[in-house]
Design an enzyme around this catalytic site. Structure first.
Site, mmCIF file in Angstrom:
data_model
loop_
_atom_site.group_PDB
_atom_site.id
_atom_site.type_symbol
_atom_site.label_atom_id
_atom_site.label_comp_id
_atom_site.label_asym_id
_atom_site.label_seq_id
_atom_site.Cartn_x
_atom_site.Cartn_y
_atom_site.Cartn_z
ATOM 1 N N LYS A 43 0.324 4.598 6.863
ATOM 2 C CA LYS A 43 -0.489 5.321 5.881
ATOM 3 C C LYS A 43 -0.088 6.789 5.842
ATOM 4 O O LYS A 43 0.610 7.287 6.718
ATOM 5 C CB LYS A 43 -1.985 5.248 6.239
ATOM 6 C CG LYS A 43 -2.558 3.849 6.269
ATOM 7 C CD LYS A 43 -2.650 3.261 4.895
ATOM 8 C CE LYS A 43 -3.219 1.847 4.948
ATOM 9 N NZ LYS A 43 -3.033 1.151 3.697
ATOM 10 N N SER A 98 0.795 -1.229 0.000
ATOM 11 C CA SER A 98 0.000 0.000 0.000
ATOM 12 C C SER A 98 0.828 1.279 0.000
ATOM 13 O O SER A 98 0.319 2.338 -0.372
ATOM 14 C CB SER A 98 -0.978 0.009 1.176
ATOM 15 O OG SER A 98 -0.298 0.174 2.394
#
Length: 109
Positions: free
Chosen positions: A60, A23
């Protein structure tokens, strides 16, 4: 010069983690990379962070304006941080390190 001096600004509030998954690859953090996470730094909009999100550690990009956790890889959808979520920022990712030959100490099982 030591690697500690080069990579770690706040030794007593810094830890190293191992990234898992794809990710964050578009910001240069790949599966198996080491990430240097500084708990002393205050997270700002757009920072790459490590957070505890509903019991799971995630790496993230923090979108403070829209209360989102963003992946850099377009294959992954943004995650909204709701009021009912268990969310805490564990630290700001200040560095990532790629090993070209895996150490047995870094094998994630």
């Amino acid at each position: 010069m030591s690697l500690d001096e080069l990579l770690i600004e706040h030794p007593s509030s810094t830890f190293i983690g191992i990234a898992q998954g794809e990710s964050m690859q578009d910001v240069g953090i790949f599966d198996g990379d080491m990430i240097v996470v500084d708990r002393y730094e205050t997270a700002r909009h757009g920072d790459v962070i490590v957070a505890n999100f509903n019991g799971e550690f995630v790496c993230k990009i923090l979108d403070m304006h829209r209360r989102l956790l963003l992946s850099s890889n377009q294959k992954f959808q943004p995650v909204t941080i709701h009021d009912h979520d268990d969310f805490s920022i564990e630290g700001v990712v200040t560095r990532s390190i790629r090993c070209h030959r895996r150490s047995p100490l870094l094998v994630v099982k």
